[in-house]
Design a protein around this motif. Structure first.
Motif, PDB file in Angstrom:
ATOM      1  N   GLY A   1     -99.053  -3.025 -31.642  1.00 28.79           N
ATOM      2  CA  GLY A   1    -100.003  -1.980 -32.034  1.00 28.79           C
ATOM      3  C   GLY A   1    -100.788  -1.387 -30.880  1.00 28.79           C
ATOM      4  N   SER A   2    -100.551  -1.871 -29.654  1.00 31.49           N
ATOM      5  CA  SER A   2    -101.319  -1.356 -28.513  1.00 31.49           C
ATOM      6  C   SER A   2    -100.869   0.038 -28.092  1.00 31.49           C
ATOM      7  CB  SER A   2    -101.239  -2.330 -27.327  1.00 31.49           C
ATOM      8  OG  SER A   2     -99.895  -2.547 -26.955  1.00 31.49           O
TER       9      SER A   2
ATOM     10  N   LEU B   1    -105.557   6.166 -29.046  1.00 34.20           N
ATOM     11  CA  LEU B   1    -104.650   5.030 -28.807  1.00 34.20           C
ATOM     12  C   LEU B   1    -104.614   4.701 -27.321  1.00 34.20           C
ATOM     13  CD1 LEU B   1    -102.697   3.062 -30.128  1.00 34.20           C
ATOM     14  CD2 LEU B   1    -100.904   4.781 -29.883  1.00 34.20           C
TER      15      LEU B   1
HETATM   16  N1  LIG Z   1     -97.695   8.888 -36.544  1.00 32.07           N
HETATM   17  C1  LIG Z   1     -98.696   8.006 -36.530  1.00 32.07           C
HETATM   18  N2  LIG Z   1     -99.844   8.249 -37.195  1.00 32.07           N
HETATM   19  C2  LIG Z   1    -100.867   7.396 -37.156  1.00 32.07           C
HETATM   20  N3  LIG Z   1    -100.839   6.230 -36.480  1.00 32.07           N
HETATM   21  C3  LIG Z   1     -99.719   5.914 -35.808  1.00 32.07           C
HETATM   22  C4  LIG Z   1     -98.587   6.791 -35.790  1.00 32.07           C
HETATM   23  N4  LIG Z   1     -97.615   6.218 -34.998  1.00 32.07           N
HETATM   24  C5  LIG Z   1     -98.137   5.044 -34.567  1.00 32.07           C
HETATM   25  N5  LIG Z   1     -99.389   4.874 -35.047  1.00 32.07           N
HETATM   26  C6  LIG Z   1    -100.282   3.732 -34.768  1.00 32.07           C
HETATM   27  O1  LIG Z   1    -100.433   3.601 -33.372  1.00 32.07           O
HETATM   28  C7  LIG Z   1    -100.521   2.231 -33.003  1.00 32.07           C
HETATM   29  C8  LIG Z   1     -99.533   1.933 -31.908  1.00 32.07           C
HETATM   30  O2  LIG Z   1     -98.193   1.926 -32.404  1.00 32.07           O
HETATM   31  P1  LIG Z   1     -96.971   1.588 -31.444  1.00 32.07           P
HETATM   32  O3  LIG Z   1     -95.755   1.518 -32.280  1.00 32.07           O
HETATM   33  O4  LIG Z   1     -96.974   2.516 -30.290  1.00 32.07           O
HETATM   34  O5  LIG Z   1     -97.389   0.135 -30.926  1.00 32.07           O
HETATM   35  P2  LIG Z   1     -96.557  -0.924 -30.093  1.00 32.07           P
HETATM   36  O6  LIG Z   1     -97.456  -1.399 -28.997  1.00 32.07           O
HETATM   37  O7  LIG Z   1     -95.249  -0.365 -29.691  1.00 32.07           O
HETATM   38  O8  LIG Z   1     -96.374  -2.070 -31.175  1.00 32.07           O
HETATM   39  P3  LIG Z   1     -95.188  -3.147 -31.397  1.00 32.07           P
HETATM   40  O9  LIG Z   1     -95.241  -4.050 -30.209  1.00 32.07           O
HETATM   41  O10 LIG Z   1     -95.596  -3.810 -32.660  1.00 32.07           O
HETATM   42  O11 LIG Z   1     -93.904  -2.376 -31.509  1.00 32.07           O
HETATM   43  C9  LIG Z   1    -100.312   1.442 -34.290  1.00 32.07           C
HETATM   44  O12 LIG Z   1    -101.565   1.032 -34.763  1.00 32.07           O
HETATM   45  C10 LIG Z   1     -99.677   2.432 -35.220  1.00 32.07           C
HETATM   46  O13 LIG Z   1    -100.026   2.165 -36.553  1.00 32.07           O
END
Ligand SMILES: Nc1ncnc2c1ncn2[C@@H]1O[C@H](COP(=O)(O)OP(=O)(O)OP(=O)(O)O)[C@@H](O)[C@H]1O
Length: 221
Positions: A43-44, A22
């Motif tokens: 999702g970033s 990630l």
């Molecule tokens: N426990 C986990 N297992 C597998 N994948 C995960 C897990 N937690 C998050 N992800 C994946 O990691 C990626 C990043 O999630 P995250 O919630 O940090 O993104 P974000 O940038 O905060 O998104 P948003 O702006 O939509 O809140 C996503 O594709 C999510 O599906």
């Protein structure tokens, strides 16, 4: 003037899920009093990064120094104590507790630290403009008022670092602006720093600095 060391020094932060990376080898520093906006597509990994900084989510690699204290190396009890004392959270998932009054919600971090302080709670109620709502329950408040309760609760114990995930999400521009001004004013008064995850260009414009999480790297925004 002597150089003041950064409040937060995070380095080499890496998070993998399954076979996917990630983010990798991220470095991030925050100065006292600084409001840093973290942008990036859905999702970033912004929320994962924020949770990782607080050791609420395990990271695969990295080091997080808060005022020189190595957060990720503490045991769970040590991490919990540091969170309770030094961090303030405004996460959308950290909703105010429905059965507690506004006053009791705001006072909760002090109570959890075993140092209730009615005068401090009064001060925060006034600071967020909710003195007249002190005895009401969360369900009697508007969305903007609830966000202000969350901010007061995040700051009442004078944390060094505030981690805020979309604190102005679901607010109209006027109330979003109010919440941001309030956050900034409180940071200045308390010399705390804030990492603010936001999709709002308006909220980001009010920050001192902006970074974007893109392709697993942090870039200036
Ligand atoms: N426990 C986990 N297992 C597998 N994948 C995960 C897990 N937690 C998050 N992800 C994946 O990691 C990626 C990043 O999630 P995250 O919630 O940090 O993104 P974000 O940038 O905060 O998104 P948003 O702006 O939509 O809140 C996503 O594709 C999510 O599906």
């Amino acid at each position: 003037m002597p150089d003041v060391p950064p409040l937060l020094i995070a380095s080499g932060l890496t998070k993998r899920f399954g076979g996917q990376t990630l983010f990798e080898q991220l470095d991030l520093q925050l100065q006292r009093g600084e409001l840093l906006a973290l942008l990036g597509e859905s999702g970033s990994g912004k929320s994962t990064l924020l949770n990782g900084l607080a050791a609420l989510e395990p990271l695969d690699e990295g080091r997080v120094l808060l005022d020189g204290q190595d957060l990720l190396r503490l045991d769970e009890a040590g991490q919990a104590a540091l969170r309770r004392e030094r961090l303030g959270f405004v996460f959308q998932a950290f909703h105010v507790l429905p059965h507690l009054t506004v006053r009791d919600n705001i006072g909760l971090p002090l109570l959890l630290q075993g140092r209730p302080d009615a005068a401090r709670v009064d001060e925060m109620l006034a600071a967020v403009g909710l003195s007249d709502k002190a005895r009401q329950l969360p369900r009697e408040l508007s969305g903007g008022q609830l966000q202000r309760v969350a901010i007061a609760r995040a700051l009442v114990h004078r944390p060094s670092l505030v981690l805020a995930d979309e604190p102005t999400g679901n607010l109209d521009p006027r109330h979003a602006d109010q919440v941001m001004q309030l956050l900034r004013q409180q940071l200045q008064q308390q010399g705390a720093a804030c990492l603010l995850v936001t999709h709002s260009a308006h909220a980001a414009a009010l920050a001192d600095r902006r970074l974007r999480l893109e392709g697993g790297q942090l870039v200036d925004a």
